[in-house]
Design a protein around this motif. Sequence first.
Motif, short mmCIF file in Angstrom:
data_model
loop_
_atom_site.label_atom_id
_atom_site.label_comp_id
_atom_site.label_asym_id
_atom_site.label_seq_id
_atom_site.Cartn_x
_atom_site.Cartn_y
_atom_site.Cartn_z
N GLU A 7 -6.78 41.58 27.76
CA GLU A 7 -6.87 40.87 29.03
C GLU A 7 -7.45 39.47 28.83
OE1 GLU A 7 -9.29 43.60 31.03
OE2 GLU A 7 -7.73 45.13 31.16
N GLU A 8 -6.86 38.47 29.52
CA GLU A 8 -7.36 37.10 29.46
C GLU A 8 -8.35 36.87 30.59
OE1 GLU A 8 -3.93 34.67 29.67
OE2 GLU A 8 -3.18 35.25 27.69
N THR A 9 -9.02 35.71 30.55
CA THR A 9 -9.96 35.34 31.61
C THR A 9 -9.20 35.22 32.93
OG1 THR A 9 -11.28 34.11 30.01
CG2 THR A 9 -11.66 33.65 32.35
N PRO A 10 -9.64 35.92 33.99
CA PRO A 10 -8.91 35.88 35.26
C PRO A 10 -8.87 34.48 35.87
CG PRO A 10 -10.48 37.71 35.20
CD PRO A 10 -10.78 36.84 34.02
N THR A 11 -7.76 34.17 36.52
CA THR A 11 -7.59 32.90 37.24
C THR A 11 -7.64 33.18 38.74
OG1 THR A 11 -6.22 31.96 35.48
CG2 THR A 11 -6.04 30.95 37.65
N ILE A 12 -8.45 32.41 39.46
CA ILE A 12 -8.57 32.60 40.91
C ILE A 12 -8.13 31.32 41.62
CG2 ILE A 12 -10.17 33.02 42.82
CD1 ILE A 12 -11.88 34.64 40.90
N LEU A 13 -7.22 31.47 42.57
CA LEU A 13 -6.75 30.34 43.38
C LEU A 13 -7.53 30.35 44.70
CD1 LEU A 13 -4.79 28.05 44.18
CD2 LEU A 13 -3.15 29.82 44.90
N ILE A 14 -8.24 29.24 44.96
CA ILE A 14 -8.98 29.08 46.22
C ILE A 14 -8.19 28.14 47.12
CG2 ILE A 14 -11.16 28.37 47.28
CD1 ILE A 14 -12.48 28.75 44.52
N LEU A 48 1.32 26.28 43.69
CA LEU A 48 0.38 26.59 42.60
C LEU A 48 0.48 28.06 42.16
CD1 LEU A 48 -2.80 24.58 43.67
CD2 LEU A 48 -1.39 24.22 41.64
N VAL A 49 0.87 28.93 43.07
CA VAL A 49 1.06 30.34 42.68
C VAL A 49 2.15 30.44 41.62
CG1 VAL A 49 1.92 32.60 43.46
CG2 VAL A 49 0.21 31.38 44.81
N ASP A 50 3.25 29.71 41.82
CA ASP A 50 4.35 29.72 40.84
C ASP A 50 3.94 29.06 39.53
OD1 ASP A 50 6.04 31.01 42.62
OD2 ASP A 50 6.84 29.14 43.45
N GLN A 51 3.10 28.03 39.62
CA GLN A 51 2.73 27.27 38.42
C GLN A 51 1.63 27.94 37.60
OE1 GLN A 51 1.67 23.30 39.73
NE2 GLN A 51 3.63 22.99 40.78
N THR A 52 0.65 28.53 38.26
CA THR A 52 -0.54 29.02 37.54
C THR A 52 -0.61 30.54 37.42
OG1 THR A 52 -1.89 29.11 39.56
CG2 THR A 52 -1.84 27.03 38.34
N ARG A 53 0.19 31.28 38.19
CA ARG A 53 0.17 32.75 38.18
C ARG A 53 -1.25 33.29 38.27
NH1 ARG A 53 3.94 33.84 40.31
NH2 ARG A 53 3.61 36.02 39.75
N PRO A 54 -1.93 33.05 39.39
CA PRO A 54 -3.33 33.48 39.53
C PRO A 54 -3.45 35.01 39.56
CG PRO A 54 -2.49 32.76 41.65
CD PRO A 54 -1.43 32.41 40.63
N ASP A 55 -4.64 35.50 39.24
CA ASP A 55 -4.91 36.93 39.28
C ASP A 55 -5.44 37.35 40.65
OD1 ASP A 55 -4.52 37.83 36.39
OD2 ASP A 55 -5.81 36.08 36.16
N LEU A 56 -5.89 36.37 41.44
CA LEU A 56 -6.40 36.66 42.78
C LEU A 56 -6.36 35.38 43.61
CD1 LEU A 56 -9.36 38.89 43.77
CD2 LEU A 56 -9.41 36.54 44.55
N ILE A 57 -6.11 35.53 44.92
CA ILE A 57 -6.06 34.37 45.81
C ILE A 57 -7.10 34.56 46.91
CG2 ILE A 57 -4.64 32.99 47.38
CD1 ILE A 57 -2.17 34.09 45.89
N LEU A 58 -7.96 33.55 47.07
CA LEU A 58 -8.88 33.48 48.22
C LEU A 58 -8.26 32.51 49.21
CD1 LEU A 58 -12.32 33.32 46.36
CD2 LEU A 58 -11.44 35.24 47.69
N LEU A 59 -7.81 33.00 50.36
CA LEU A 59 -6.95 32.22 51.26
C LEU A 59 -7.57 32.09 52.65
CD1 LEU A 59 -4.18 30.86 51.73
CD2 LEU A 59 -3.23 33.13 52.19
N ASP A 60 -7.85 30.83 53.02
CA ASP A 60 -8.40 30.57 54.36
C ASP A 60 -7.32 30.82 55.40
OD1 ASP A 60 -10.18 29.75 56.31
OD2 ASP A 60 -9.53 27.66 56.19
N ILE A 61 -7.72 31.38 56.54
CA ILE A 61 -6.74 31.66 57.59
C ILE A 61 -6.46 30.42 58.42
CG2 ILE A 61 -6.37 32.92 59.76
CD1 ILE A 61 -7.71 35.32 58.54
N MET A 62 -7.50 29.76 58.91
CA MET A 62 -7.32 28.63 59.83
C MET A 62 -7.12 27.33 59.06
SD MET A 62 -7.47 30.31 62.59
CE MET A 62 -7.45 28.98 63.78
N MET A 63 -5.86 26.95 58.89
CA MET A 63 -5.50 25.68 58.24
C MET A 63 -4.43 24.99 59.07
SD MET A 63 -5.35 26.59 54.15
CE MET A 63 -4.09 27.85 54.37
#
Length: 374
Positions: A7-14, A48-63
Amino acid sequence: MHLNLQEETPTILIVDDNPNNIKIVALILRSLKYKIVIATNGEQAIELVDQTRPDLILLDIMMPKMDGFEACSIIKEKEENSNIPVIFITALNDTESLVKGFKAGGVDYITKPFNKDELVSRVKTHLELKQTRDRLEKTTQHLSELNTLKDKMFSVIGHDLRSPLSSVKMTLEFLSKMTDKQDDPVAENIHIMLKTTDEVFGLLENLLGWAKSQIGNLSINKEEVQISDIVNSVYLLNKGNLELKKILFKTEIEDSDKVYADLSMMKVVLRNLVSNAIKFTPDEGTITVSATPKEGKTIIAVADSGVGISEEDLPKILNPNSHHTTYGTNREAGSGLGLTLCKDFVEKNDGTIWVESELGKGSTFFIEIPVKEE
């Protein structure tokens, strides 16, 4: 074939349009040595999901423009993103919003203002779940590749090996009849080769049958089967070995004796039982195959005047967890697979199999199979 589960170091998309929120979350997660990727709106997050293939996404609702629900739905439309967990960041705590988030593809939510321990705990939990799913997916793919390789192997064994072996067997049978003279060393060697070829051919047939049964590739096609036809077929197959040991082969079967079973399986069962009887019956012995109707079933018995089975070994004979094999009266080898296959095939046809034996006097194998209901 090597299966790499490292396993590699996890990537998180904020994903958040508020820089302060991003700064707080990033500072908390960087201390855990995670790779951090940042997006400030929904459109950027999708790219960025397509480019970086994150292991988890933290996604704000109100944008603005595209809220978190819509961004999540678009991300989850792609099958390759189905395993990426999405945790919603929200100031909302009403049930309707939470249900909407789960329907969009989210797995959890974190409320503002952030609680450090809660954020870390939820992120760790969902990363561990994703890593477990990823390991399982890689293992499943690896097993699928091994299964394909195994099918190819059995195809080679079943066709490319069986066909030439069958040709060798028929040629040796022909030569055996042409050189059937006593005290002829050539004839004796041909008989030995024929016996060995029969043993290998029988083992091959049993191996293929057992393998198909174990992996669930064996279809059962029940029909009304005339027992005398099967026994005649088995007799012709073993005629050479019966004549070689001068064994008397008797049948006590009526034309009306039938069972409702898979024809191919019944041939395998009786071939193995008769072959075993020949193996453990000394020269000039007797083998009797009989059939007895009994209350909607037929009991088929294969009896021999052979060496018999000791009381100690009797429980091992039909035990699939006990690998028991011995040499025959003429040092015929065995694999112990034949009787295991018999038990499996008989039970697959809703029957039962058992054995009675007395050491030094012979053995009788019984199989009870249903008949066709009127």
